[in-house]
Design an enzyme around this catalytic site. Structure first.
Site, PDB file in Angstrom:
ATOM      1  N   ASP A   1       0.838  -1.205   0.000  1.00 42.37           N
ATOM      2  CA  ASP A   1       0.000   0.000   0.000  1.00 42.37           C
ATOM      3  C   ASP A   1       0.874   1.257   0.000  1.00 42.37           C
ATOM      4  O   ASP A   1       1.987   1.247   0.525  1.00 42.37           O
ATOM      5  CB  ASP A   1      -0.911  -0.026   1.242  1.00 42.37           C
ATOM      6  CG  ASP A   1      -2.117   0.885   1.090  1.00 42.37           C
ATOM      7  OD1 ASP A   1      -2.346   1.426  -0.015  1.00 42.37           O
ATOM      8  OD2 ASP A   1      -2.838   1.065   2.099  1.00 42.37           O
TER       9      ASP A   1
ATOM     10  N   ASN B   1     -11.063  -2.563  -5.397  1.00 45.72           N
ATOM     11  CA  ASN B   1     -10.268  -1.599  -6.181  1.00 45.72           C
ATOM     12  C   ASN B   1     -10.887  -1.241  -7.534  1.00 45.72           C
ATOM     13  O   ASN B   1     -10.474  -0.255  -8.162  1.00 45.72           O
ATOM     14  CB  ASN B   1      -8.829  -2.097  -6.379  1.00 45.72           C
ATOM     15  CG  ASN B   1      -7.961  -1.987  -5.133  1.00 45.72           C
ATOM     16  OD1 ASN B   1      -7.070  -2.794  -4.909  1.00 45.72           O
ATOM     17  ND2 ASN B   1      -8.201  -0.975  -4.300  1.00 45.72           N
TER      18      ASN B   1
HETATM   19  C1  IPE Z   1      -5.601  -2.675  -0.176  1.00 51.67           C
HETATM   20  O1  IPE Z   1      -5.211  -1.354  -0.337  1.00 51.67           O
HETATM   21  C2  IPE Z   1      -5.558  -3.391  -1.493  1.00 51.67           C
HETATM   22  C3  IPE Z   1      -4.239  -3.579  -2.079  1.00 51.67           C
HETATM   23  C4  IPE Z   1      -3.103  -3.238  -1.549  1.00 51.67           C
HETATM   24  C5  IPE Z   1      -4.234  -4.238  -3.352  1.00 51.67           C
HETATM   25  P1  IPE Z   1      -6.273  -0.188  -0.524  1.00 51.67           P
HETATM   26  O2  IPE Z   1      -5.502   1.060  -0.649  1.00 51.67           O
HETATM   27  O3  IPE Z   1      -7.217  -0.507  -1.623  1.00 51.67           O
HETATM   28  O4  IPE Z   1      -7.075  -0.251   0.856  1.00 51.67           O
HETATM   29  P2  IPE Z   1      -7.991   0.832   1.582  1.00 51.67           P
HETATM   30  O5  IPE Z   1      -9.047   1.235   0.600  1.00 51.67           O
HETATM   31  O6  IPE Z   1      -7.121   1.984   1.951  1.00 51.67           O
HETATM   32  O7  IPE Z   1      -8.514   0.124   2.783  1.00 51.67           O
HETATM   33  C1  IPE Z   2      -1.523   0.233  -3.376  1.00 51.96           C
HETATM   34  O1  IPE Z   2      -1.306   1.596  -3.383  1.00 51.96           O
HETATM   35  C2  IPE Z   2      -1.782  -0.339  -4.744  1.00 51.96           C
HETATM   36  C3  IPE Z   2      -3.159  -0.794  -4.963  1.00 51.96           C
HETATM   37  C4  IPE Z   2      -4.126  -0.755  -4.097  1.00 51.96           C
HETATM   38  C5  IPE Z   2      -3.449  -1.367  -6.266  1.00 51.96           C
HETATM   39  P1  IPE Z   2      -2.483   2.636  -3.350  1.00 51.96           P
HETATM   40  O2  IPE Z   2      -2.851   2.978  -4.762  1.00 51.96           O
HETATM   41  O3  IPE Z   2      -3.624   2.151  -2.530  1.00 51.96           O
HETATM   42  O4  IPE Z   2      -1.794   3.875  -2.676  1.00 51.96           O
HETATM   43  P2  IPE Z   2      -2.461   4.933  -1.688  1.00 51.96           P
HETATM   44  O5  IPE Z   2      -3.066   4.159  -0.557  1.00 51.96           O
HETATM   45  O6  IPE Z   2      -3.486   5.670  -2.474  1.00 51.96           O
HETATM   46  O7  IPE Z   2      -1.323   5.787  -1.272  1.00 51.96           O
HETATM   47 MG    MG Z   3      -4.074   2.408  -0.577  1.00 56.56          MG
END
Ligand code: IPE
Ligand code: IPE
Ligand code: MG
Length: 247
Positions: free
Chosen positions: A18, A66
């Protein structure tokens, strides 16, 4: 590198990757640039895991939730997945890593499904090292799917509900033939599971780090494994019992 002793190496590490978006935002870059950098971290982490002796590495790459993201980010992520699979095929074969997936991959774009099938097929005979990508994965959907498959097995006379145990029921989960994770790492400082492997993590050690995924490197994984090595896993028993068992 100061690697922990062999007995303390987790067999299965699961990672919620993340913070790609925030990494990009901090630099005034588009979110997709963060995801691009995140793919490079995946390569480093797969290599390091193997060097450390971690046999199963599960990476949360795309959650069932997502899809809510802007269409161009979703298609950018799918494009990166396609790129990653094409680029890594030869490395995975060379390093004898078996690619597996969990999650409903039939909803992914056709080209990604094709690449996944190709890489899985080319690596299916490897047994020592396993890279598991969680794609369109959600623990609640997985539980519902498992319940449906179990109910069908009951109707067909292959299961007796009076004898249901977690060991038997968990075979119907997409992780049915994987050991449960010993260690869960989440980057970017978020303190939640976001619908990832909730039952399988029942006794996993949890490590949350503020480091954003594109900045996570070899030393961060080594540090997490060392931290894991310092934890005492009691599974409901007492310290004294654990010590007596170990002696
Ligand atoms: C969790 O991260 C999913 C992945 C890392 C693929 P998100 O960024 O989607 O989670 P939330 O929405 O902050 O809980
Ligand atoms: C994790 O990084 C990747 C996926 C969830 C696919 P994020 O895209 O969630 O990054 P933040 O949480 O917005 O920083
Ligand atoms: Mg995220």
């Amino acid at each position: 590198m100061s690697a922990p002793g062999p007995a303390k190496i987790p067999q299965h590490v699961a990672i919620i990757m993340d913070g790609n978006g925030r990494w990009a935002k901090q630099r005034g870059l588009p979110r997709l640039e963060g995801h691009r950098r995140g793919v490079e971290t995946v390569r480093t982490v797969v290599d390091t895991a193997r060097e450390l002796g971690i046999r199963y590495l599960t990476l949360y790459a795309f959650s069932a939730e997502n899809w809510k993201r802007p269409g161009d980010e979703v298609s950018g992520l799918m494009g990166l997945l396609d790129f990653f699979l094409k680029r890594e095929l030869n490395n995975l074969i060379k390093e004898k890593v078996r690619l597996r997936t969990i999650g409903r991959i039939d909803a992914l774009p056709a080209n990604v499904q094709r690449e996944l099938a190709r890489v899985k097929e080319a690596t299916k005979h490897f047994t020592e090292w396993n890279l598991v990508l969680a794609l369109n994965y959600g623990a609640q959907t997985e539980a519902a799917d498992a319940a449906r498959a179990y109910a069908e097995a009951v109707q067909a006379g292959r299961e007796d509900p009076a004898e249901a145990t977690w060991e038997k029921f968990s075979r119907y989960f997409s992780t049915g033939d994987l050991p449960e994770p010993d260690l869960l790492i989440r980057t970017s400082g978020e303190l939640r599971l976001s619908n990832f492997l909730m039952l399988q993590l029942a006794y996993a050690e949890l490590i949350f780090t503020p480091t954003l995924w594109p900045d996570f490197g070899r030393t961060d994984l080594v540090a997490a494994v060392e931290e894991y090595g310092r934890r005492e896993r009691r599974y409901g028993a007492t310290t004294e019992q654990i010590k007596a068992g170990a002696s």
